[in-house]
Design a protein around this motif. Structure first.
Motif, mmCIF file in Angstrom:
data_model
loop_
_atom_site.group_PDB
_atom_site.id
_atom_site.type_symbol
_atom_site.label_atom_id
_atom_site.label_comp_id
_atom_site.label_asym_id
_atom_site.label_seq_id
_atom_site.Cartn_x
_atom_site.Cartn_y
_atom_site.Cartn_z
ATOM 1 N N ARG A 140 -67.126 -21.995 -28.318
ATOM 2 C CA ARG A 140 -65.963 -21.542 -29.074
ATOM 3 C C ARG A 140 -64.777 -21.214 -28.183
ATOM 4 O O ARG A 140 -63.636 -21.127 -28.661
ATOM 5 N N ILE A 141 -65.024 -21.052 -26.881
ATOM 6 C CA ILE A 141 -63.944 -20.754 -25.951
ATOM 7 C C ILE A 141 -62.910 -21.876 -25.926
ATOM 8 O O ILE A 141 -61.717 -21.637 -25.690
ATOM 9 N N VAL A 142 -63.337 -23.113 -26.215
ATOM 10 C CA VAL A 142 -62.406 -24.242 -26.225
ATOM 11 C C VAL A 142 -61.412 -24.096 -27.371
ATOM 12 O O VAL A 142 -60.200 -24.280 -27.196
ATOM 13 N N ASP A 143 -61.902 -23.769 -28.577
ATOM 14 C CA ASP A 143 -61.004 -23.603 -29.722
ATOM 15 C C ASP A 143 -60.054 -22.427 -29.511
ATOM 16 O O ASP A 143 -58.882 -22.491 -29.903
ATOM 17 N N ILE A 144 -60.554 -21.350 -28.906
ATOM 18 C CA ILE A 144 -59.703 -20.185 -28.651
ATOM 19 C C ILE A 144 -58.592 -20.548 -27.667
ATOM 20 O O ILE A 144 -57.427 -20.182 -27.855
ATOM 21 N N ASN A 187 -65.265 -29.781 -19.361
ATOM 22 C CA ASN A 187 -64.295 -30.881 -19.371
ATOM 23 C C ASN A 187 -63.260 -30.699 -20.477
ATOM 24 O O ASN A 187 -62.073 -30.999 -20.287
ATOM 25 N N ASP A 188 -63.694 -30.190 -21.648
ATOM 26 C CA ASP A 188 -62.754 -29.958 -22.747
ATOM 27 C C ASP A 188 -61.756 -28.855 -22.399
ATOM 28 O O ASP A 188 -60.593 -28.915 -22.812
ATOM 29 N N LEU A 189 -62.200 -27.855 -21.646
ATOM 30 C CA LEU A 189 -61.295 -26.768 -21.273
ATOM 31 C C LEU A 189 -60.138 -27.281 -20.418
ATOM 32 O O LEU A 189 -59.001 -26.827 -20.553
ATOM 33 N N ARG A 190 -60.422 -28.220 -19.529
ATOM 34 C CA ARG A 190 -59.368 -28.742 -18.653
ATOM 35 C C ARG A 190 -58.337 -29.561 -19.427
ATOM 36 O O ARG A 190 -57.227 -29.770 -18.952
ATOM 37 N N GLU A 191 -58.704 -30.013 -20.626
ATOM 38 C CA GLU A 191 -57.782 -30.793 -21.443
ATOM 39 C C GLU A 191 -57.005 -29.935 -22.428
ATOM 40 O O GLU A 191 -56.225 -30.462 -23.205
ATOM 41 N N CYS A 192 -57.219 -28.614 -22.406
ATOM 42 C CA CYS A 192 -56.543 -27.718 -23.354
ATOM 43 C C CYS A 192 -55.201 -27.223 -22.843
ATOM 44 O O CYS A 192 -54.520 -26.466 -23.540
ATOM 45 N N GLY A 193 -54.837 -27.588 -21.621
ATOM 46 C CA GLY A 193 -53.584 -27.102 -21.061
ATOM 47 C C GLY A 193 -53.692 -25.717 -20.460
ATOM 48 O O GLY A 193 -52.678 -25.095 -20.140
ATOM 49 N N VAL A 194 -54.925 -25.201 -20.285
ATOM 50 C CA VAL A 194 -55.145 -23.884 -19.698
ATOM 51 C C VAL A 194 -55.538 -24.060 -18.240
ATOM 52 O O VAL A 194 -56.288 -24.981 -17.897
ATOM 53 N N GLN A 195 -55.031 -23.189 -17.374
ATOM 54 C CA GLN A 195 -55.370 -23.268 -15.954
ATOM 55 C C GLN A 195 -56.838 -22.914 -15.748
ATOM 56 O O GLN A 195 -57.279 -21.813 -16.055
ATOM 57 N N VAL A 196 -57.622 -23.856 -15.234
ATOM 58 C CA VAL A 196 -59.037 -23.649 -14.948
ATOM 59 C C VAL A 196 -59.231 -23.760 -13.442
ATOM 60 O O VAL A 196 -58.857 -24.757 -12.830
ATOM 61 N N VAL A 197 -59.792 -22.709 -12.830
ATOM 62 C CA VAL A 197 -59.945 -22.643 -11.375
ATOM 63 C C VAL A 197 -61.427 -22.535 -11.041
ATOM 64 O O VAL A 197 -62.115 -21.652 -11.557
ATOM 65 N N THR A 198 -61.920 -23.441 -10.202
ATOM 66 C CA THR A 198 -63.281 -23.332 -9.670
ATOM 67 C C THR A 198 -63.207 -22.536 -8.376
ATOM 68 O O THR A 198 -62.652 -23.009 -7.384
ATOM 69 N N LEU A 199 -63.747 -21.332 -8.402
ATOM 70 C CA LEU A 199 -63.573 -20.381 -7.304
ATOM 71 C C LEU A 199 -64.874 -20.259 -6.520
ATOM 72 O O LEU A 199 -65.883 -19.790 -7.053
ATOM 73 N N ASN A 200 -64.855 -20.690 -5.276
ATOM 74 C CA ASN A 200 -66.053 -20.656 -4.425
ATOM 75 C C ASN A 200 -66.096 -19.338 -3.655
ATOM 76 O O ASN A 200 -65.860 -19.284 -2.454
ATOM 77 N N LYS A 201 -66.384 -18.274 -4.379
ATOM 78 C CA LYS A 201 -66.497 -16.952 -3.750
ATOM 79 C C LYS A 201 -67.849 -16.375 -4.132
ATOM 80 O O LYS A 201 -68.112 -16.099 -5.296
ATOM 81 N N LEU A 243 -63.961 -9.501 -22.534
ATOM 82 C CA LEU A 243 -63.515 -10.197 -23.729
ATOM 83 C C LEU A 243 -64.739 -10.853 -24.352
ATOM 84 O O LEU A 243 -65.263 -11.836 -23.824
ATOM 85 N N ASN A 244 -65.232 -10.264 -25.447
ATOM 86 C CA ASN A 244 -66.452 -10.732 -26.093
ATOM 87 C C ASN A 244 -66.087 -11.646 -27.257
ATOM 88 O O ASN A 244 -65.410 -11.225 -28.202
ATOM 89 N N VAL A 245 -66.541 -12.901 -27.190
ATOM 90 C CA VAL A 245 -66.204 -13.873 -28.220
ATOM 91 C C VAL A 245 -66.815 -13.476 -29.566
ATOM 92 O O VAL A 245 -66.203 -13.686 -30.617
ATOM 93 N N ASN A 246 -68.015 -12.895 -29.549
ATOM 94 C CA ASN A 246 -68.635 -12.460 -30.804
ATOM 95 C C ASN A 246 -67.819 -11.366 -31.485
ATOM 96 O O ASN A 246 -67.658 -11.357 -32.709
#
Length: 321
Positions: A140-144, A187-201, A243-246
């Motif tokens: 559901r995070i994609v729709d949000i 993959n869908d999140l990256r197409e939503c126009g939202v900044q997605v960062v893969t953080l190697n920490k 931030l709880n989606v439920n």
């Protein structure tokens, strides 16, 4: 000669196996880890060279102390260098940025203290949001995000990706499908126009993934996005925003009161003798008294009661006529 050959052969085999094991372990270490670990090893050896002249003159143990000191300080240097790899790799860029900063401009406030140069990757005025495995699989995070109610940056960590990969490779068909859906959601999140960062920490001293996510959110001064009840409680206890989606889904459900009228399509038969079943747009179940034989019809009904259960909310209605 035979004795020497018999002794040398096991030693050679042990050396070969040890070398292969070391190569396999080093192949999994990222480049920044190798560089920082090597720098730490060199620093430890330099310090040991400064100490060795003072301990070589000790009686009895003086002859053995140089090797012992080099091993201990070399190991400590490599370990500390690898642990502080993010800060060491980011040090040249930080120094260059500091030297090139114009004197008349006020220094920017650091967004994520203790998080290396991560703040430079984030948009000013936004809070990083660390996603856990459960909220990615949920989908559901994609729709949000697509609706514009959730701005970036959304943080994805390697240990969450590893969990998704293990679930997608599971022998259980249900788990395998859930893991693959989670990878599709990324993959869908990256197409939503939202900044997605893969953080190697990473936090090597912490074993559990949930605890690592909470610590990362605290270091970034951000929040955790989840629908996991236990992670929600742990993060809240450590004063990390969640931030709880439920909870979001429950907050935006349609509010109805007894006595209100509505139109509902009866899509199936209920468990009761005369009950039919319909649904609101948000998925809330509606139990229609007297609707068992009206499947497929859209009826005018009156709300009689609203019940909240563990499985969700149920609305009981009767036919308006």
């Amino acid at each position: 000669m035979l004795i020497s050959f018999a002794i040398a052969q096991p030693l050679i085999n042990a050396f070969v196996h040890g070398t292969r094991f070391l190569e396999a372990r080093l192949s999994d270490v990222p480049l920044r880890g190798l560089v920082s670990g090597t720098l730490g090893l060199m620093a430890g050896l330099v310090v040991s060279l400064l100490i060795i002249p003072a301990v070589k003159t000790l009686p009895l143990i003086g002859a053995y102390m140089p090797l012992f000191i080099m091993l201990v300080l070399g190991y400590l240097g490599a370990s500390m260098g690898y642990r502080w790899r993010d800060a060491l790799v980011a040090l040249p860029d930080t120094l260059i940025a500091h030297m090139s900063k114009r004197p008349e401009r006020k220094p920017r406030k650091e967004v994520a203290k203790g998080a290396g140069d991560l703040a430079a990757d984030f948009l000013p005025g936004t809070r990083p949001k660390v996603l856990d495995t459960s909220v990615i699989i949920d989908g559901r995070i994609v729709d949000i995000a697509r609706s514009g109610f959730l701005e970036g940056p959304l943080i994805i960590t390697p240990y969450v990706l590893d969990e998704l990969r293990h679930i997608a490779d599971s022998a259980d068909a249900l788990k395998r499908n859930r893991g693959r859906r989670g990878l599709d959601v990324l993959n869908d999140l990256r197409e939503c126009g939202v900044q997605v960062v893969t953080l190697n920490k990473d936090y090597p001293e912490i074993v559990e993934v949930d605890a690592k996510l909470v610590m990362l959110a605290k270091d970034l001064q951000g929040c955790v996005v989840t629908n996991d009840y236990n992670l929600n409680k742990v993060a809240s206890f450590q004063n990390v925003e969640v931030l709880n989606v439920n909870e979001l889904a429950g907050a935006i459900k349609t509010v109805v009161l007894p006595g209100e009228t509505m139109r509902v399509e009866v899509v199936g038969r209920g468990k009761g003798a005369h009950q039919g079943v319909g649904y609101l747009d948000d998925g809330t179940m509606i139990v229609v008294e007297g609707g068992r034989d009206r499947v497929g019809e859209t009826l005018d009904v009156v709300v009689t009661s609203v019940i909240q259960t563990n499985a969700g909310r149920m609305i009981f209605v009767r036919l308006e006529d």
